[in-house]
Design a protein around this motif. Structure first.
Motif, PDB file in Angstrom:
ATOM      1  N   ASP A  42       0.858  -1.169   0.000  1.00 36.11           N
ATOM      2  CA  ASP A  42       0.000   0.000   0.000  1.00 36.11           C
ATOM      3  C   ASP A  42       0.904   1.231   0.000  1.00 36.11           C
ATOM      4  O   ASP A  42       1.944   1.220   0.640  1.00 36.11           O
ATOM      5  CB  ASP A  42      -0.875  -0.029   1.260  1.00 36.11           C
ATOM      6  CG  ASP A  42      -1.912   1.058   1.240  1.00 36.11           C
ATOM      7  OD1 ASP A  42      -1.573   2.188   1.630  1.00 36.11           O
ATOM      8  OD2 ASP A  42      -3.050   0.774   0.837  1.00 36.11           O
ATOM      9  N   PRO A  43       0.531   2.292  -0.698  1.00 41.85           N
ATOM     10  CA  PRO A  43       1.391   3.484  -0.699  1.00 41.85           C
ATOM     11  C   PRO A  43       1.607   4.051   0.704  1.00 41.85           C
ATOM     12  O   PRO A  43       2.655   4.603   1.008  1.00 41.85           O
ATOM     13  CB  PRO A  43       0.638   4.485  -1.577  1.00 41.85           C
ATOM     14  CG  PRO A  43      -0.239   3.649  -2.434  1.00 41.85           C
ATOM     15  CD  PRO A  43      -0.582   2.436  -1.636  1.00 41.85           C
ATOM     16  N   ALA A  44       0.612   3.918   1.588  1.00 44.18           N
ATOM     17  CA  ALA A  44       0.774   4.429   2.951  1.00 44.18           C
ATOM     18  C   ALA A  44       1.820   3.634   3.719  1.00 44.18           C
ATOM     19  O   ALA A  44       2.537   4.176   4.560  1.00 44.18           O
ATOM     20  CB  ALA A  44      -0.559   4.379   3.684  1.00 44.18           C
ATOM     21  N   LYS A  45       1.927   2.336   3.439  1.00 40.84           N
ATOM     22  CA  LYS A  45       2.936   1.519   4.111  1.00 40.84           C
ATOM     23  C   LYS A  45       4.337   1.858   3.628  1.00 40.84           C
ATOM     24  O   LYS A  45       5.307   1.686   4.354  1.00 40.84           O
ATOM     25  CB  LYS A  45       2.683   0.030   3.867  1.00 40.84           C
ATOM     26  CG  LYS A  45       1.519  -0.535   4.612  1.00 40.84           C
ATOM     27  CD  LYS A  45       1.448  -2.031   4.358  1.00 40.84           C
ATOM     28  CE  LYS A  45       0.293  -2.681   5.039  1.00 40.84           C
ATOM     29  NZ  LYS A  45       0.244  -4.115   4.767  1.00 40.84           N
ATOM     30  N   ALA A  47       5.365   4.867   2.718  1.00 36.36           N
ATOM     31  CA  ALA A  47       5.657   6.288   2.910  1.00 36.36           C
ATOM     32  C   ALA A  47       6.718   6.486   3.998  1.00 36.36           C
ATOM     33  O   ALA A  47       7.119   5.539   4.681  1.00 36.36           O
ATOM     34  CB  ALA A  47       4.378   7.014   3.293  1.00 36.36           C
ATOM     35  N   GLU A  48       7.137   7.743   4.168  1.00 37.97           N
ATOM     36  CA  GLU A  48       8.127   8.076   5.188  1.00 37.97           C
ATOM     37  C   GLU A  48       7.559   7.774   6.563  1.00 37.97           C
ATOM     38  O   GLU A  48       6.407   8.082   6.864  1.00 37.97           O
ATOM     39  CB  GLU A  48       8.497   9.566   5.103  1.00 37.97           C
ATOM     40  CG  GLU A  48       9.153   9.967   3.808  1.00 37.97           C
ATOM     41  CD  GLU A  48       8.162  10.254   2.707  1.00 37.97           C
ATOM     42  OE1 GLU A  48       6.965  10.289   2.990  1.00 37.97           O
ATOM     43  OE2 GLU A  48       8.586  10.424   1.560  1.00 37.97           O
ATOM     44  N   TYR A  49       8.349   7.192   7.404  1.00 37.32           N
ATOM     45  CA  TYR A  49       7.857   6.842   8.727  1.00 37.32           C
ATOM     46  C   TYR A  49       8.760   7.339   9.843  1.00 37.32           C
ATOM     47  O   TYR A  49       8.398   7.277  11.005  1.00 37.32           O
ATOM     48  CB  TYR A  49       7.688   5.323   8.850  1.00 37.32           C
ATOM     49  CG  TYR A  49       8.955   4.544   8.644  1.00 37.32           C
ATOM     50  CD1 TYR A  49       9.322   4.128   7.384  1.00 37.32           C
ATOM     51  CD2 TYR A  49       9.783   4.231   9.712  1.00 37.32           C
ATOM     52  CE1 TYR A  49      10.486   3.422   7.179  1.00 37.32           C
ATOM     53  CE2 TYR A  49      10.947   3.522   9.501  1.00 37.32           C
ATOM     54  CZ  TYR A  49      11.286   3.117   8.248  1.00 37.32           C
ATOM     55  OH  TYR A  49      12.430   2.422   8.064  1.00 37.32           O
ATOM     56  N   GLY A  52       7.615  11.543   9.810  1.00 37.82           N
ATOM     57  CA  GLY A  52       6.200  11.788   9.650  1.00 37.82           C
ATOM     58  C   GLY A  52       5.825  12.683   8.501  1.00 37.82           C
ATOM     59  O   GLY A  52       4.646  12.853   8.216  1.00 37.82           O
TER      60      GLY A  52
END
Length: 125
Positions: A42-45, A47-49, A52
């Motif tokens: 998933d693109p959200a997974k 993303a930068e973590y 934030g």
């Protein structure tokens, strides 16, 4: 089999088992996630973590030299702590020469800290 080669057999067995187990710990979870449906990109997974929010500057931006000075001082005093524990444990064996050597070492580190402090390496604007 010669006695020299037989001496290396336990080491080779240990390395083979370690390689097999480490490969299993890396590959098996990926295979199981494919079959159980846990692998859902998933693109959200992706993303930068860490911070934030997306990066807003080039990753190759230059840092202030004071950042490196503080990092080097941290490493030096971290290594000092790493040397103090074995010295304290072996102090009953080394007696006075070991104690004097560590006091010279600590004096050198103290002089280095005083020099860095005087030059302003520890001040941050």
């Amino acid at each position: 089999m010669s006695s020299v080669a037989a001496g290396y057999l336990p080491i080779l067995l240990f390395l083979g088992i370690a390689l097999a187990l480490s490969s299993a710990f890396v590959i098996l979870p990926m295979i199981v996630s494919r079959f159980t449906g846990a692998h859902q990109p998933d693109p959200a997974k992706l993303a930068e973590y860490e911070c934030g929010f997306p990066a807003f500057e080039d990753a190759r931006a230059q840092f202030d030299v004071r950042f490196y000075l503080v990092a080097i001082l941290f490493i030096v005093f971290d290594l000092e702590a790493a040397f103090l524990f074995p010295w304290a444990v072996s102090l009953d064996f080394t007696k006075w020469p070991g104690w004097i050597a560590m006091m010279v070492f600590l004096a050198e580190l103290g002089l280095g800290l005083a020099y860095a402090w005087k030059k302003g390496a520890l001040e941050w604007e």
